[in-house]
Design an enzyme around this catalytic site. Sequence first.
Site, PDB file in Angstrom:
ATOM      1  N   TYR A 159       1.124  -1.073  -0.080  1.00 10.38           N
ATOM      2  CA  TYR A 159       0.102   0.033   0.073  1.00 10.38           C
ATOM      3  C   TYR A 159       1.010   1.207   0.016  1.00 10.38           C
ATOM      4  CZ  TYR A 159      -3.317   3.498   1.195  1.00 10.38           C
ATOM      5  OH  TYR A 159      -4.155   4.569   1.276  1.00 10.38           O
ATOM      6  N   ASP A 188       9.374   3.233  -0.237  1.00 14.52           N
ATOM      7  CA  ASP A 188       8.157   3.764   0.475  1.00 14.52           C
ATOM      8  C   ASP A 188       8.425   3.342   1.855  1.00 14.52           C
ATOM      9  OD1 ASP A 188       6.169   4.442   1.715  1.00 14.52           O
ATOM     10  OD2 ASP A 188       4.613   3.616   0.504  1.00 14.52           O
ATOM     11  N   LYS A 196       4.131   9.960   8.094  1.00 12.10           N
ATOM     12  CA  LYS A 196       3.778   9.617   9.481  1.00 12.10           C
ATOM     13  C   LYS A 196       4.490   9.758  10.651  1.00 12.10           C
ATOM     14  CE  LYS A 196       1.364   5.291   7.760  1.00 12.10           C
ATOM     15  NZ  LYS A 196      -0.065   5.265   8.261  1.00 12.10           N
TER      16      LYS A 196
END
Length: 476
Positions: free
Chosen positions: A166, A268, A296
């Site tokens: 994801y 990522d 994040k």
Amino acid sequence: MALAEGRALNRDRVDAIGAREEAAYRARTPHSARLHERARQALPMGVASSFQTYEPYPLFMTDARGSRIWDADGNEYIDFDMAFGVLAAGHSHPVLADALQRRVANGTCYTFPVQDGVELAEELKLRFGMDLVRFSNSGTEATMDAIRVARGFTGRERIVKFEGGYHGHHDDLLVSIQPPRDAMGPVEQPTTVAASAGIPASRVAETIVAPFNQPDLLEAILEAHRGEIAAIITEPVQFNIGVVPPQPGFLERLRELATAHGAVLIFDEVKTGAVLAYGGATEHFGVQPDLVCLAKSIGGGIPIGAFGGRAEVMRVIEEAPQPDAGVGVEHSTLPAGANRVAHLGTFNGNPLSMLAGLVTLTQILTRDAYPQLHRLADRLTAGCQAVIDEFELPAYAINVGPKGCVMFTPARVTNYRDFIGVDADLWQASFFFMTNRGILLPPGPDDQWTLSVAHTEAEIDRHVATFREFAAEVVG
Ligand SMILES: Cc1ncc(COP(=O)(O)O)c(C=O)c1O
């Protein structure tokens, strides 16, 4: 010692525990239920992001400090979800809270650059081995922008992602997240499956899907698309299907294949960066990608995103690449004087996010924070694995650095197709059982716990003891 495959569970018992614990959850959280009902009149699904809801309704939260969080009914939890892994720095770390209070009183958005942004970029360069960095506001923006930069740099359009990975909710990458078994195609050539309505077929056609941890299949896929691939993007650890580490040598081979095919390799690190290690997965595994995406944890709880990497790639934001750049990447499809790559955003580099990132990275998640995070995580995994062995549960415990979970399947998961075997009912029973006893885990078997600088050994031990109660009841 546990049987390798664990014992066969009594399904009626698992279902009964799940139903009883869900009923207890409803009884403990009526205020959340009412708020959710009200929210559904104003927000589709009653939440701001579809990831935030689950059956029967999500907890609504009111307060959080350190490793603790409180719901709208006043129930206290030890937070092991930590906002989907955002909060390695803990909730409202006093040093950060204090700095942000001063910032809030002095302007939170200028759309003029600030010194904190320069210092944060310098800190990220240092930690992740990057030459140049740009800021955005989320992980989605970071991966979206990195893909555009890779396309601008190479003059190619297609990208490769791994099944089960994801990378945010933009069209190019919201594909083959957890595709249904009957749609995913053969493992040698996975079908690209849109994970949402509203994604144009033309976008889907640009994204090629490969199986994680299968370098030979990846090589064949790249060969079939020789000269077409702008970028290969991967989570260095697949953290959106539980915890699936790269097998030894996989990331190294990925690096070699990307270079051989003139594709930009993008890590990522939205989940791994500033959590796994001081320099994220890039440092942890010792493989340097061309671009790194961050979000994040680097903001300590304030929205932020960033991406960066090799100067010659990032320079396409300030100048058009030259056809004879001679960097092993074909630019021949770029017309002379092609435009620079646009990277834009009103809130990029805003003073609130920049200060949050700078304080988080230079005063909280410093290099000396990581050994303790790893020690606590290893203790939690070892504790849960001892419970699994004692009761012969068909499961295993795993962590990579401060992120881990119990995988409710006996066989090691190496990619998405193995993950499909996870026992969702057993996971769900455990989720409500743990929540009702003050241990808050992420609301899905595809996510994992994240530890913070605020967690203690005693909290880890309480987590393990609660999991032991659950296991004892499951096996009867
Ligand atoms: C690996 C990874 N990349 C990108 C994203 C998207 O980040 P955001 O939700 O901040 O847009 C996520 C979100 O969970 C993620 O886990």
